[in-house]
Write a protein that holds these residues in place. Structure first.
Motif, short mmCIF file in Angstrom:
data_model
loop_
_atom_site.label_atom_id
_atom_site.label_comp_id
_atom_site.label_asym_id
_atom_site.label_seq_id
_atom_site.Cartn_x
_atom_site.Cartn_y
_atom_site.Cartn_z
N ASN A 61 0.81 -1.23 0.00
CA ASN A 61 0.00 0.00 0.00
C ASN A 61 0.84 1.28 0.00
OD1 ASN A 61 -2.40 -1.57 0.18
ND2 ASN A 61 -2.14 -1.72 2.40
N LEU A 62 1.89 1.28 -0.83
CA LEU A 62 2.72 2.48 -0.95
C LEU A 62 2.89 2.92 -2.41
CD1 LEU A 62 5.64 1.62 1.53
CD2 LEU A 62 3.76 3.21 1.94
N LEU A 71 12.52 6.15 2.42
CA LEU A 71 11.67 5.22 3.17
C LEU A 71 12.52 4.47 4.18
CD1 LEU A 71 8.99 3.75 3.66
CD2 LEU A 71 9.59 2.19 1.79
N ASN A 72 12.16 4.59 5.46
CA ASN A 72 12.89 3.92 6.54
C ASN A 72 12.01 2.84 7.14
OD1 ASN A 72 14.28 3.13 8.86
ND2 ASN A 72 15.13 5.16 9.18
N LEU A 73 12.40 1.59 6.94
CA LEU A 73 11.67 0.44 7.48
C LEU A 73 12.56 -0.39 8.40
CD1 LEU A 73 9.69 -0.60 4.28
CD2 LEU A 73 8.67 0.06 6.46
N SER A 74 13.55 0.22 8.99
CA SER A 74 14.46 -0.51 9.87
C SER A 74 13.73 -0.98 11.13
CB SER A 74 15.64 0.39 10.26
OG SER A 74 15.20 1.55 10.94
N LEU A 75 14.27 -2.06 11.72
CA LEU A 75 13.72 -2.64 12.95
C LEU A 75 12.24 -3.01 12.81
CD1 LEU A 75 15.51 -0.45 15.62
CD2 LEU A 75 15.52 -2.94 15.57
N ASN A 76 11.94 -3.77 11.77
CA ASN A 76 10.62 -4.33 11.57
C ASN A 76 10.74 -5.83 11.36
OD1 ASN A 76 8.19 -2.30 11.37
ND2 ASN A 76 9.92 -1.21 10.43
N ASN A 77 9.69 -6.46 10.86
CA ASN A 77 9.69 -7.92 10.69
C ASN A 77 9.63 -8.32 9.21
OD1 ASN A 77 9.77 -8.25 13.44
ND2 ASN A 77 7.56 -8.50 13.67
N ILE A 78 10.24 -7.54 8.34
CA ILE A 78 10.18 -7.77 6.90
C ILE A 78 11.13 -8.90 6.50
CG2 ILE A 78 10.63 -6.72 4.65
CD1 ILE A 78 9.80 -4.05 5.98
N GLU A 79 10.63 -9.83 5.66
CA GLU A 79 11.43 -10.97 5.21
C GLU A 79 11.69 -10.96 3.72
OE1 GLU A 79 10.72 -14.80 7.30
OE2 GLU A 79 8.91 -13.83 8.08
N ILE A 80 10.99 -10.06 3.00
CA ILE A 80 11.18 -10.01 1.55
C ILE A 80 10.94 -8.57 1.07
CG2 ILE A 80 8.77 -10.67 1.13
CD1 ILE A 80 9.73 -12.07 -1.42
N ILE A 81 11.74 -8.14 0.08
CA ILE A 81 11.59 -6.80 -0.50
C ILE A 81 10.62 -6.89 -1.67
CG2 ILE A 81 12.79 -4.88 -1.60
CD1 ILE A 81 15.36 -5.87 -0.24
N GLU A 82 9.52 -6.14 -1.59
CA GLU A 82 8.49 -6.23 -2.62
C GLU A 82 7.64 -4.96 -2.65
OE1 GLU A 82 5.78 -9.38 -1.55
OE2 GLU A 82 5.81 -8.81 0.57
N ASN A 83 6.88 -4.82 -3.74
CA ASN A 83 5.87 -3.76 -3.89
C ASN A 83 6.42 -2.34 -3.78
OD1 ASN A 83 3.85 -5.77 -4.09
ND2 ASN A 83 3.70 -5.88 -1.86
N LEU A 84 7.65 -2.15 -4.25
CA LEU A 84 8.25 -0.81 -4.25
C LEU A 84 8.59 -0.32 -5.67
CD1 LEU A 84 10.72 -1.20 -1.23
CD2 LEU A 84 8.53 0.01 -1.23
N GLU A 85 8.24 -1.13 -6.67
CA GLU A 85 8.64 -0.83 -8.04
C GLU A 85 8.12 0.51 -8.55
OE1 GLU A 85 7.07 -3.46 -7.00
OE2 GLU A 85 8.21 -5.29 -7.47
N GLN A 86 6.95 0.92 -8.09
CA GLN A 86 6.31 2.12 -8.62
C GLN A 86 6.71 3.40 -7.88
OE1 GLN A 86 2.11 1.68 -9.71
NE2 GLN A 86 2.28 -0.52 -9.33
N LEU A 87 7.60 3.29 -6.92
CA LEU A 87 8.08 4.49 -6.21
C LEU A 87 9.22 5.08 -7.03
CD1 LEU A 87 8.02 3.27 -2.49
CD2 LEU A 87 6.20 4.31 -3.84
N GLU A 88 8.87 5.80 -8.08
CA GLU A 88 9.85 6.24 -9.07
C GLU A 88 10.80 7.31 -8.56
OE1 GLU A 88 6.81 9.30 -11.36
OE2 GLU A 88 6.73 7.15 -11.81
N SER A 89 10.47 8.01 -7.45
CA SER A 89 11.35 9.05 -6.91
C SER A 89 12.23 8.55 -5.78
CB SER A 89 10.51 10.24 -6.42
OG SER A 89 9.76 10.81 -7.47
N LEU A 90 12.11 7.27 -5.42
CA LEU A 90 12.82 6.73 -4.26
C LEU A 90 14.34 6.82 -4.44
CD1 LEU A 90 12.18 5.38 -1.53
CD2 LEU A 90 12.42 3.18 -2.67
#
Length: 392
Positions: A61-62, A71-90
Motif C-alpha cells: 500500500n505504498l 523510506l525507513n523500514l528498519s527494525l521491523n519484521n520484513i522478510e522479503i523486499i516487494e511492492n516498491l517498483e512504482q516508487l519512481e522518486s525513491l
C-alpha cells in the motif's frame, strides 16, 4: 495491534498545522504498527516516510507515493523486499535489522532507477558469501550499500563474478529458508506448551517467566515482546491508585487555599479593596480561564486546574472585576471590600451639595453657608472701654 488512523497521522503532523493532505514528511516510528495502510491515500505528497521500530511484516500500500524519496523500514519484521517498483522518486531505502533472507528480492528494485542508497545491515542476507557483489551487480544505479560507497572497481568485480555469485546466493537462500521453516515449527510448538503451562500461573508469575526465558531472534519473538509490554502497561493502568479527590473546603465550611496550576501571584490588601494579580501563561487562550468570586474566597480555574485563595475580609461580589493584560497575559482581579461602603460616602457628599444649593435659592435672598472647616482662633485684642455704654 496498532492501526494507522487519521487521528494518529494528524497527531504526527503538528509541524504542518495538522493538515495531512500536504504533508511532505511523516514519522510513525515506535507505534507497534503491524500493517501499512491508508498513508498513500491521505498523504500523496510525502517525500520522507519513517516507519522504523514497528512490527511491519509486509511492504504494501505504498505504490501511489510517487514523490517519496526516503523510506525507513528498519527494525521491523520484513522478510522479503516487494511492492516498491512504482516508487519512481525513491532515492534512499533502509532495511536495517529486519529478517530478509531472500536476497534475490533486491531484483524487485531494478525499476527504481533513482535509488542511490540501500541499507541491509543486520539481515540474514547480509551474512551470505558474495552478498555485496550480488547487490552491486543487480542494482547498477546504487552509489552506496550499507553506508559504504560503491567504487568503479567494485562494480567491475561484481559484474565479472555475477553468475557464480548468483548461484551461491540461491543455495544459501535455500539453506536459510529451511532453517526458517524449522524455526517457525519450533516456535509454534513452544508457544502452545507455554500457553498450557501459563493456565495455572498468576499474571506476575507469567510476566517473570517470560522475561527470564531464552528467546530466538525472529519476527515472532518481536511480536511477543511487544504484546507483553502492552499487557504490562495495561496492568499498570489498572492497578494505579486513583488520585485523591481534591478538597476545596474544610468540614466546617472554611475554604482552603491551593494552587494546582502552580502559578505565581501577588495579592494586595487596600483600605477599600483587595487586588489579586495572577501570572497566567501569556499565550493561554482566555476561554480556558474561569473566574469565580465568592464573599470569602476567590477561585480561578486554568485548564481544569484550580487556583483558590481564602480571603480575610468579605467582599462585594457584584462589584468585583477581572481584567487580563494583552502584553503579559496576567489576570488582575479587583474585589471591593464589603466593610468599605463607598455608596454611603457618595450619598453624603451629594446631600451636602444639595443643601448648599437650597440655601442659595431660598426666598430669593442671598444666604451664606458657613464653612466650619475654616474657623480659626482669634487672638485677644485691647478694647477701648470708654466707648462701651454702662450697664443699666
Amino acid at each position: 495491534m496498532v492501526k494507522i488512523t487519521e487521528q494518529l497521522i494528524r497527531k504526527k503532523s503538528e509541524h504542518n498545522e495538522l493538515i495531512i493532505s500536504t504533508l511532505e514528511e511523516l514519522s510513525l516510528h515506535q507505534e507497534d504498527i503491524e500493517k501499512i495502510e491508508h498513508i498513500q491515500n491521505w498523504c500523496r505528497d510525502l517525500k520522507i516516510l519513517l516507519l522504523q521500530s514497528n512490527l511491519i511484516s509486509k511492504i504494501e500500500n505504498l505504490h501511489k507515493l510517487k514523490k517519496l524519496e526516503y523510506l525507513n523500514l528498519s527494525l521491523n519484521n520484513i522478510e522479503i523486499i516487494e511492492n516498491l517498483e512504482q516508487l519512481e522518486s525513491l532515492k534512499k531505502l533502509d532495511f536495517t535489522l529486519n529478517f530478509i533472507g531472500y536476497l534475490q528480492s533486491v531484483e524487485n528494485l531494478r525499476d527504481n532507477y533513482n535509488l542511490r542508497e540501500l541499507i541491509l545491515t543486520g539481515n540474514y542476507c547480509a551474512n551470505y558469501v558474495g552478498y555485496r557483489n550480488f547487490v552491486i551487480a543487480t542494482l547498477p544505479q546504487l552509489h552506496s550499500l550499507d553506508g559504504i560507497e560503491i567504487k568503479r572497481s567494485d562494480r567491475i568485480i561484481a559484474n565479472r563474478e555475477y553468475k557464480q555469485c548468483r548461484r551461491n546466493i540461491i543455495q544459501q537462500q535455500i539453506e536459510q529458508q529451511m532453517k526458517r521453516d524449522e524455526q517457525k515449527i519450533r516456535i509454534a510448538r513452544e508457544q502452545q506448551e507455554t500457553a498450557n503451562e501459563n493456565a495455572e500461573l498468576t499474571d506476575d508469575e507469567i510476566n517473570d517467566k517470560f522475561w527470564k526465558k531464552n528467546s530466538e531472534h525472529c519476527p515472532e519473538t518481536r511480536v511477543d515482546i511487544a504484546n507483553q509490554h502492552r499487557k504490562n502497561q495495561n496492568n499498570d493502568v489498572e492497578v494505579k491508585k486513583e488520585k485523591p479527590k481534591r478538597r476545596l473546603f474544610a468540614e466546617c465550611g472554611r475554604p482552603y487555599s491551593l494552587n494546582e496550576p502552580k502559578l505565581e501571584f501577588r495579592i494586595e490588601d487596600f483600605d477599600d479593596r483587595i487586588e489579586l494579580d495572577l501570572h497566567v501563561y501569556k499565550y493561554l487562550d482566555t476561554s480556558a480561564i474561569d473566574v469565580d468570586v465568592e464573599p470569602n474566597y476567590i477561585r480561578v480555574t486554568v485548564k481544569g486546574k484550580i487556583f483558590q485563595m481564602a480571603l480575610n475580609e468579605e467582599i462585594r461580589t457584584s462589584d468585583a472585576t477581572s481584567k487580563r493584560s494583552q502584553a503579559t497575559g496576567h489576570l488582575l482581579i479587583t474585589m471591593p471590600k464589603l466593610s468599605f461602603d463607598s455608596t454611603n460616602l457618595k450619598m453624603a457628599e451629594n446631600d451636602a451639595k444639595t443643601k448648599i444649593e437650597a440655601h442659595k435659592k431660598a426666598d430669593g435672598r442671598k444666604s451664606t453657608v458657613v464653612d466650619y472647616r475654616n474657623i480659626v482662633s482669634i487672638q485677644d485684642e485691647k478694647i477701648d472701654e470708654s466707648e462701651v455704654p454702662p450697664l443699666i
